[in-house]
Design a protein around this motif. Structure first.
Motif, PDB file in Angstrom:
ATOM      1  N   PHE A  74      -1.833   2.239   9.173  1.00  0.00           N
ATOM      2  CA  PHE A  74      -0.476   1.844   8.789  1.00  0.00           C
ATOM      3  C   PHE A  74       0.112   0.810   9.749  1.00  0.00           C
ATOM      4  N   GLY A  75      -0.733   0.240  10.602  1.00  0.00           N
ATOM      5  CA  GLY A  75      -0.259  -0.793  11.507  1.00  0.00           C
ATOM      6  C   GLY A  75       0.312  -0.245  12.796  1.00  0.00           C
ATOM      7  N   TYR A  76       0.908  -1.139  13.571  1.00  0.00           N
ATOM      8  CA  TYR A  76       1.419  -0.801  14.905  1.00  0.00           C
ATOM      9  C   TYR A  76       2.944  -0.893  14.980  1.00  0.00           C
ATOM     10  N   GLY A  77       3.601  -0.813  13.828  1.00  0.00           N
ATOM     11  CA  GLY A  77       5.049  -0.998  13.805  1.00  0.00           C
ATOM     12  C   GLY A  77       5.806  -0.051  14.715  1.00  0.00           C
ATOM     13  N   LYS A  78       5.362   1.203  14.785  1.00  0.00           N
ATOM     14  CA  LYS A  78       6.082   2.175  15.608  1.00  0.00           C
ATOM     15  C   LYS A  78       5.975   1.888  17.098  1.00  0.00           C
ATOM     16  N   ASP A 261       8.126  -2.628   7.996  1.00  0.00           N
ATOM     17  CA  ASP A 261       7.213  -1.819   7.192  1.00  0.00           C
ATOM     18  C   ASP A 261       7.863  -0.509   6.758  1.00  0.00           C
ATOM     19  N   ILE A 262       7.864  -0.281   5.434  1.00  0.00           N
ATOM     20  CA  ILE A 262       8.389   0.968   4.874  1.00  0.00           C
ATOM     21  C   ILE A 262       7.309   1.603   4.010  1.00  0.00           C
ATOM     22  N   LEU A 263       7.162   2.904   4.140  1.00  0.00           N
ATOM     23  CA  LEU A 263       6.231   3.656   3.304  1.00  0.00           C
ATOM     24  C   LEU A 263       7.025   4.449   2.277  1.00  0.00           C
ATOM     25  N   VAL A 264       6.582   4.410   1.018  1.00  0.00           N
ATOM     26  CA  VAL A 264       7.212   5.175  -0.068  1.00  0.00           C
ATOM     27  C   VAL A 264       6.131   5.995  -0.760  1.00  0.00           C
ATOM     28  N   ALA A 286       5.664  -0.714 -10.762  1.00  0.00           N
ATOM     29  CA  ALA A 286       6.514  -0.124  -9.727  1.00  0.00           C
ATOM     30  C   ALA A 286       6.406  -0.911  -8.430  1.00  0.00           C
ATOM     31  N   GLU A 287       5.177  -1.239  -8.051  1.00  0.00           N
ATOM     32  CA  GLU A 287       4.975  -2.003  -6.815  1.00  0.00           C
ATOM     33  C   GLU A 287       5.581  -3.392  -6.933  1.00  0.00           C
ATOM     34  N   ARG A 288       5.401  -4.024  -8.094  1.00  0.00           N
ATOM     35  CA  ARG A 288       5.946  -5.366  -8.283  1.00  0.00           C
ATOM     36  C   ARG A 288       7.464  -5.369  -8.177  1.00  0.00           C
ATOM     37  N   ARG A 289       8.111  -4.424  -8.864  1.00  0.00           N
ATOM     38  CA  ARG A 289       9.575  -4.364  -8.858  1.00  0.00           C
ATOM     39  C   ARG A 289      10.138  -4.119  -7.462  1.00  0.00           C
ATOM     40  N   LEU A 290       9.565  -3.129  -6.786  1.00  0.00           N
ATOM     41  CA  LEU A 290      10.117  -2.737  -5.491  1.00  0.00           C
ATOM     42  C   LEU A 290       9.877  -3.811  -4.433  1.00  0.00           C
ATOM     43  N   ARG A 291       8.682  -4.377  -4.411  1.00  0.00           N
ATOM     44  CA  ARG A 291       8.394  -5.362  -3.381  1.00  0.00           C
ATOM     45  C   ARG A 291       9.089  -6.691  -3.652  1.00  0.00           C
ATOM     46  N   GLU A 292       9.415  -6.941  -4.905  1.00  0.00           N
ATOM     47  CA  GLU A 292      10.173  -8.150  -5.237  1.00  0.00           C
ATOM     48  C   GLU A 292      11.581  -8.056  -4.661  1.00  0.00           C
ATOM     49  N   ARG A 293      12.164  -6.873  -4.723  1.00  0.00           N
ATOM     50  CA  ARG A 293      13.526  -6.672  -4.199  1.00  0.00           C
ATOM     51  C   ARG A 293      13.512  -6.360  -2.705  1.00  0.00           C
ATOM     52  N   ILE A 297       8.835  -2.903   1.777  1.00  0.00           N
ATOM     53  CA  ILE A 297       8.065  -1.772   1.247  1.00  0.00           C
ATOM     54  C   ILE A 297       6.601  -2.190   1.210  1.00  0.00           C
ATOM     55  N   ARG A 298       5.884  -1.845   2.263  1.00  0.00           N
ATOM     56  CA  ARG A 298       4.505  -2.272   2.426  1.00  0.00           C
ATOM     57  C   ARG A 298       3.525  -1.336   1.727  1.00  0.00           C
ATOM     58  N   TYR A 299       3.866  -0.052   1.678  1.00  0.00           N
ATOM     59  CA  TYR A 299       2.963   0.936   1.087  1.00  0.00           C
ATOM     60  C   TYR A 299       3.713   1.758   0.044  1.00  0.00           C
TER      61      TYR A 299
END
Length: 333
Positions: A74-78, A261-264, A286-293, A297-299
């Motif tokens: 999930f990356g190193y964001g934290k 980075d946000i996980l849903v 769902a992914e298209r709509r959410l990431r467009e706005r 929301i990475r995951y």
């Protein structure tokens, strides 16, 4: 929370603040040594703490931006929150500790070793430079708050980008500290009593304590695994419920993985007659709509499920509970 373009802006905000604080720290230190003012030396310690903080925040942005790998999927964001927490601790120990200790010493000793003019000049120049740095941070806060359709105050309280929050709070505290130092120096010159200079130094230390505690609490909350704000969570839920083939969202979980980075993850009850192909198409939509706005929301993980009636009722009761930060207007679907 900020998108990749804003991440670069956050780096610029931190660099500008760091350069400004470094120049101001040197000037304040010289003025404090020449004038012997406790509040000026406390302000020098304040600026040194702020400069060190900016270096740590720069590390936070760079280290947290590393791409995901096999060991950290999930990356190193934290990790950015770890460095930001170190920055808050340094402000607490280095800035506040010195200011309060030196202020108490000044009150007990009541000595002043030089003239006051140099202090006034440095305070005035420092105020101008800090104002420039704060102006950049304010612009970024306002721009981001408009994008998230919220107020600047609410954005600062809930944002996952703790670097811009740190710069804003530290620059604001720096301006207040300069005013306190000026007041302390002025009253000491008028009355001939260094008590006022010492009190100003202590107040500057207490101001730094408040800033450090606020930033430390925010970063600890994000390190533990804080979800997104209630308003954003409700918008995500409404977006998912409006998808074809979706009957109900039984469970919705979110987590701030880093500044960008946000996980849903959601348990979704699809229509009984939905085919596998329809479910796949709905997940893609769902992914298209959410990431467009919300590009943050990475995951996105959707778990097709059919809940028992009792579990559904319990989930609905949980969703109807007012959020901790007060009722939120759900807005149009």
């Amino acid at each position: 929370m900020s998108e990749p373009g804003v991440k670069s802006e956050s780096v610029g905000t931190v660099v500008v603040a760091g350069a400004a604080n470094l120049a101001i720290a040197a000037a304040k230190l010289v003025a404090g040594l020449i004038s012997g003012s406790a509040s000026m030396l406390s302000e020098a310690a304040h600026s040194v703490a702020d400069t060190t903080t900016e270096v740590l925040l720069f590390m936070a942005l760079r280290r947290g931006a590393r791409p995901a790998d096999a060991r950290h999927p999930f990356g190193y964001g934290k990790e950015s929150y770890v460095w930001a927490f170190f920055a808050a601790l340094f402000t607490f120990v280095g800035g506040a500790g010195f200011a309060i200790t030196h202020g108490v010493t000044t009150i007990l000793v009541h000595e002043h070793s030089g003239d006051y003019l140099v202090s006034y000049v440095v305070l005035a120049v420092s105020f101008v430079i800090e104002s420039v740095s704060l102006t950049r941070a304010v612009r970024q806060v306002r721009r981001e708050s408009r994008r998230w359709r919220t107020t600047p105050r609410r954005f600062l309280r809930l944002t996952g980008d703790t670097t811009v929050k740190a710069v804003f709070l530290e620059d604001s505290a720096a301006l207040v500290g300069l005013l306190l130092a000026g007041l302390g120096v002025g009253l000491s010159e008028l009355t001939g009593d260094e008590l006022w200079d010492g009190i100003a130094s202590i107040l500057i230390g207490l101001l730094l304590l408040v800033v450090a505690a606020t930033l430390a609490y925010t970063n600890l909350s994000l390190l533990v695994g804080r979800g997104v704000p209630d308003r954003l969570r409700q918008e995500i839920e409404r977006s998912l419920e409006g998808l074809p083939e979706v009957r109900r969202i039984d469970t919705l979980l979110t987590m701030q993985l880093g500044p960008v980075d946000i996980l849903v993850a959601a348990k979704v009850d699809f229509n009984d007659d939905a085919t596998g192909a329809a479910i796949e198409a709905t997940a893609d939509e769902a992914e298209r709509r959410l990431r467009e706005r919300y590009p943050e929301i990475r995951y996105l993980f959707l778990d097709p499920t059919s809940s028992l009636p009792g579990a559904v009722q319990q989930a609905r009761s949980t969703q109807e509970t007012p959020p901790e930060d007060g009722p939120v207007d759900p807005g149009p679907r």
